[in-house]
Write a protein that holds these residues in place. Structure first.
Motif, PDB file in Angstrom:
ATOM      1  N   VAL A 175      -2.629 -20.004  26.490  1.00  0.00           N
ATOM      2  CA  VAL A 175      -2.777 -21.522  26.662  1.00  0.00           C
ATOM      3  C   VAL A 175      -0.961 -20.525  26.417  1.00  0.00           C
ATOM      4  O   VAL A 175      -0.742 -19.742  25.518  1.00  0.00           O
ATOM      5  CB  VAL A 175      -3.202 -22.342  25.579  1.00  0.00           C
ATOM      6  CG1 VAL A 175      -2.179 -23.365  24.950  1.00  0.00           C
ATOM      7  CG2 VAL A 175      -4.415 -23.134  26.221  1.00  0.00           C
ATOM      8  N   LEU A 176      -0.366 -21.233  26.475  1.00  0.00           N
ATOM      9  CA  LEU A 176       1.941 -20.885  26.374  1.00  0.00           C
ATOM     10  C   LEU A 176       1.609 -22.524  27.274  1.00  0.00           C
ATOM     11  O   LEU A 176       2.163 -23.246  27.119  1.00  0.00           O
ATOM     12  CB  LEU A 176       1.748 -20.249  27.720  1.00  0.00           C
ATOM     13  CG  LEU A 176       1.498 -19.221  28.705  1.00  0.00           C
ATOM     14  CD1 LEU A 176       2.501 -18.742  29.808  1.00  0.00           C
ATOM     15  CD2 LEU A 176       1.608 -17.894  26.887  1.00  0.00           C
ATOM     16  N   GLU A 177       2.164 -22.531  24.618  1.00  0.00           N
ATOM     17  CA  GLU A 177       2.326 -24.173  24.973  1.00  0.00           C
ATOM     18  C   GLU A 177       4.448 -24.013  24.413  1.00  0.00           C
ATOM     19  O   GLU A 177       4.550 -23.603  23.779  1.00  0.00           O
ATOM     20  CB  GLU A 177       2.219 -24.552  23.263  1.00  0.00           C
ATOM     21  CG  GLU A 177       2.490 -25.987  22.961  1.00  0.00           C
ATOM     22  CD  GLU A 177       1.866 -26.477  21.872  1.00  0.00           C
ATOM     23  OE1 GLU A 177       2.051 -27.496  21.663  1.00  0.00           O
ATOM     24  OE2 GLU A 177       0.480 -25.993  21.982  1.00  0.00           O
ATOM     25  N   LEU A 178       4.936 -24.952  25.219  1.00  0.00           N
ATOM     26  CA  LEU A 178       6.402 -24.735  25.286  1.00  0.00           C
ATOM     27  C   LEU A 178       7.423 -23.643  24.954  1.00  0.00           C
ATOM     28  O   LEU A 178       8.142 -23.325  23.785  1.00  0.00           O
ATOM     29  CB  LEU A 178       6.705 -26.293  23.460  1.00  0.00           C
ATOM     30  CG  LEU A 178       8.107 -27.091  23.205  1.00  0.00           C
ATOM     31  CD1 LEU A 178       7.601 -28.252  24.454  1.00  0.00           C
ATOM     32  CD2 LEU A 178       7.984 -27.547  22.062  1.00  0.00           C
ATOM     33  N   ILE A 179       7.478 -23.227  26.272  1.00  0.00           N
ATOM     34  CA  ILE A 179       7.980 -21.970  26.347  1.00  0.00           C
ATOM     35  C   ILE A 179       9.269 -22.881  27.929  1.00  0.00           C
ATOM     36  O   ILE A 179       8.506 -22.925  28.890  1.00  0.00           O
ATOM     37  CB  ILE A 179       7.214 -20.801  26.557  1.00  0.00           C
ATOM     38  CG1 ILE A 179       6.112 -21.287  27.541  1.00  0.00           C
ATOM     39  CG2 ILE A 179       6.390 -20.575  25.269  1.00  0.00           C
ATOM     40  CD1 ILE A 179       5.835 -19.284  27.669  1.00  0.00           C
ATOM     41  N   PRO A 180      10.064 -21.799  27.292  1.00  0.00           N
ATOM     42  CA  PRO A 180      10.799 -21.191  29.296  1.00  0.00           C
ATOM     43  C   PRO A 180       9.700 -21.426  30.198  1.00  0.00           C
ATOM     44  O   PRO A 180       8.561 -20.376  30.314  1.00  0.00           O
ATOM     45  CB  PRO A 180      12.194 -20.657  28.872  1.00  0.00           C
ATOM     46  CG  PRO A 180      11.754 -20.339  27.028  1.00  0.00           C
ATOM     47  CD  PRO A 180      10.785 -20.347  26.667  1.00  0.00           C
ATOM     48  N   GLU A 181      10.165 -22.069  31.224  1.00  0.00           N
ATOM     49  CA  GLU A 181       9.733 -21.826  32.463  1.00  0.00           C
ATOM     50  C   GLU A 181       9.529 -20.562  33.826  1.00  0.00           C
ATOM     51  O   GLU A 181       8.386 -19.819  33.827  1.00  0.00           O
ATOM     52  CB  GLU A 181      10.165 -22.393  33.982  1.00  0.00           C
ATOM     53  CG  GLU A 181       9.765 -22.764  34.982  1.00  0.00           C
ATOM     54  CD  GLU A 181       9.612 -23.895  36.211  1.00  0.00           C
ATOM     55  OE1 GLU A 181       8.834 -24.725  36.471  1.00  0.00           O
ATOM     56  OE2 GLU A 181      10.564 -23.577  36.623  1.00  0.00           O
ATOM     57  N   GLU A 182      10.427 -19.489  33.195  1.00  0.00           N
ATOM     58  CA  GLU A 182      10.483 -18.252  33.283  1.00  0.00           C
ATOM     59  C   GLU A 182      10.097 -17.484  32.547  1.00  0.00           C
ATOM     60  O   GLU A 182       9.653 -16.550  33.216  1.00  0.00           O
ATOM     61  CB  GLU A 182      11.961 -17.815  33.051  1.00  0.00           C
ATOM     62  CG  GLU A 182      13.304 -19.098  34.241  1.00  0.00           C
ATOM     63  CD  GLU A 182      13.441 -20.492  34.049  1.00  0.00           C
ATOM     64  OE1 GLU A 182      14.626 -20.609  34.406  1.00  0.00           O
ATOM     65  OE2 GLU A 182      13.203 -20.428  32.627  1.00  0.00           O
ATOM     66  N   VAL A 183       9.735 -17.637  31.735  1.00  0.00           N
ATOM     67  CA  VAL A 183       8.963 -16.955  30.792  1.00  0.00           C
ATOM     68  C   VAL A 183       7.299 -17.124  30.883  1.00  0.00           C
ATOM     69  O   VAL A 183       6.741 -15.917  30.670  1.00  0.00           O
ATOM     70  CB  VAL A 183       9.364 -17.197  29.010  1.00  0.00           C
ATOM     71  CG1 VAL A 183       8.344 -15.951  28.266  1.00  0.00           C
ATOM     72  CG2 VAL A 183      10.583 -16.637  28.411  1.00  0.00           C
ATOM     73  N   ALA A 184       7.233 -18.405  30.816  1.00  0.00           N
ATOM     74  CA  ALA A 184       5.412 -19.032  31.401  1.00  0.00           C
ATOM     75  C   ALA A 184       5.481 -18.305  32.656  1.00  0.00           C
ATOM     76  O   ALA A 184       4.378 -16.817  33.138  1.00  0.00           O
ATOM     77  CB  ALA A 184       5.394 -19.966  31.423  1.00  0.00           C
ATOM     78  N   GLU A 185       6.690 -17.951  33.711  1.00  0.00           N
ATOM     79  CA  GLU A 185       5.791 -17.608  34.925  1.00  0.00           C
ATOM     80  C   GLU A 185       5.568 -15.724  34.701  1.00  0.00           C
ATOM     81  O   GLU A 185       4.829 -15.149  35.493  1.00  0.00           O
ATOM     82  CB  GLU A 185       6.770 -17.822  35.980  1.00  0.00           C
ATOM     83  CG  GLU A 185       6.785 -17.305  37.444  1.00  0.00           C
ATOM     84  CD  GLU A 185       8.505 -17.586  38.124  1.00  0.00           C
ATOM     85  OE1 GLU A 185       7.742 -17.524  39.326  1.00  0.00           O
ATOM     86  OE2 GLU A 185       9.349 -18.345  37.928  1.00  0.00           O
TER      87      GLU A 185
END
Length: 273
Positions: A175-185
């Motif tokens: 789970v990835l919570e509340l991080i920039p979209e680019e980092v999650a990608e």
């Protein structure tokens, strides 16, 4: 079927590019509705504390709370895939984590989740036969300030490294919570295991939201959320209408009452005389 075998289908969904839908569930009626809606994963999150139990923060949630609500969700959705959170301070050591994960598994969890980059805890849990979901970015159990994580380049790099470390240790999901979209990608591209985002943008392998936010239980509006109903307003309106009917004696009506058998009524009244 082992926990790992049950979790394998989500890695296959990632491989096929099929988005994974996860929602929190806290009781049997919620679980029943979500299972009927074909939600892929039901998450018994420690968010139950602030959303359902009236706690001030997730840090007040106990293992007993989590086991209680996990059992309720399992009763409501016997065939669903259920993830349950290890609450704060229940996975400080490998031995403690394994013992407490066993409590949640016995309550009905197919996978356990905990927050932070703790590879030794993952290794211990996986070695004991548990499927593990990691949780990086905002960690509600450990971060008092609820703000976006990974905004700065150094912090973002550390987050990617932490994700890779957790995968190497054996997590089956992240789970990835509340991080920039680019980092999650980037994290999603580099991991073989599926990523589930909440406030992490559009590129993760799946999404999770808190069911109370989805239903609009409160007036709180979060940027990462989409309200699909206004249940809070509906509950208040229904309660207000009920109070009005009781106060005005409109409820109960004749249709809500149960009359005595006509043949028995005279005998009953005579017995009183």
């Amino acid at each position: 079927m082992s926990m790992a075998d049950k979790a394998a289908r989500f890695a296959e969904m990632k491989r096929r590019g099929e988005p994974i839908a996860m929602l929190t569930a806290y009781d049997a009626p919620m679980a029943r509705a979500e299972a009927a809606a074909r939600v892929d994963i039901l998450l018994v999150g420690d968010s139950v504390g602030t959303n359902m139990l009236g706690y001030a923060s997730e840090q007040e949630v106990t293992l007993a709370d989590m086991a209680h609500h996990t059992r309720a969700v399992r009763r409501g959705a016997p065939d669903a895939f259920v993830i349950s959170d290890l609450p704060v301070a229940t996975y400080e050591t490998p031995t403690e984590a394994v013992a407490n994960a066993r409590v949640l598994a016995e309550a009905g969890a197919d996978m356990v989740k905990f927050e932070g980059c703790r590879p030794a805890i993952v290794e211990a849990l996986v070695g004991a036969g548990f499927a593990v979901c990691g949780h990086l970015g905002l960690e509600p159990q450990h971060h008092a300030e609820k703000r976006l994580k990974g905004k700065q380049a150094g912090e973002a790099h550390q987050l990617v490294e932490a994700a890779l470390t957790m995968e190497k240790a054996g997590i089956a999901m992240l789970v990835l919570e509340l991080i920039p979209e680019e980092v999650a990608e980037i994290v999603t591209q580099r991991l073989k295991v599926p990523t589930i985002g909440i406030g992490a943008g559009r590129a993760t392998d799946g999404q999770v939201l808190v069911i109370c936010d989805v239903l609009g239980y409160t007036k709180a509006a979060f940027r990462h959320n989409k309200r699909y109903a206004e249940v809070g307003e509906t509950m208040e309106a229904a309660a207000r209408a009920y109070v009005g009917d009781v106060h005005s004696k409109a409820f109960p009506a004749a249709a809500n009452a149960f009359p005595m058998n006509k043949e028995q009524l005279p005998e009953f009244l005579a017995s009183l005389a």
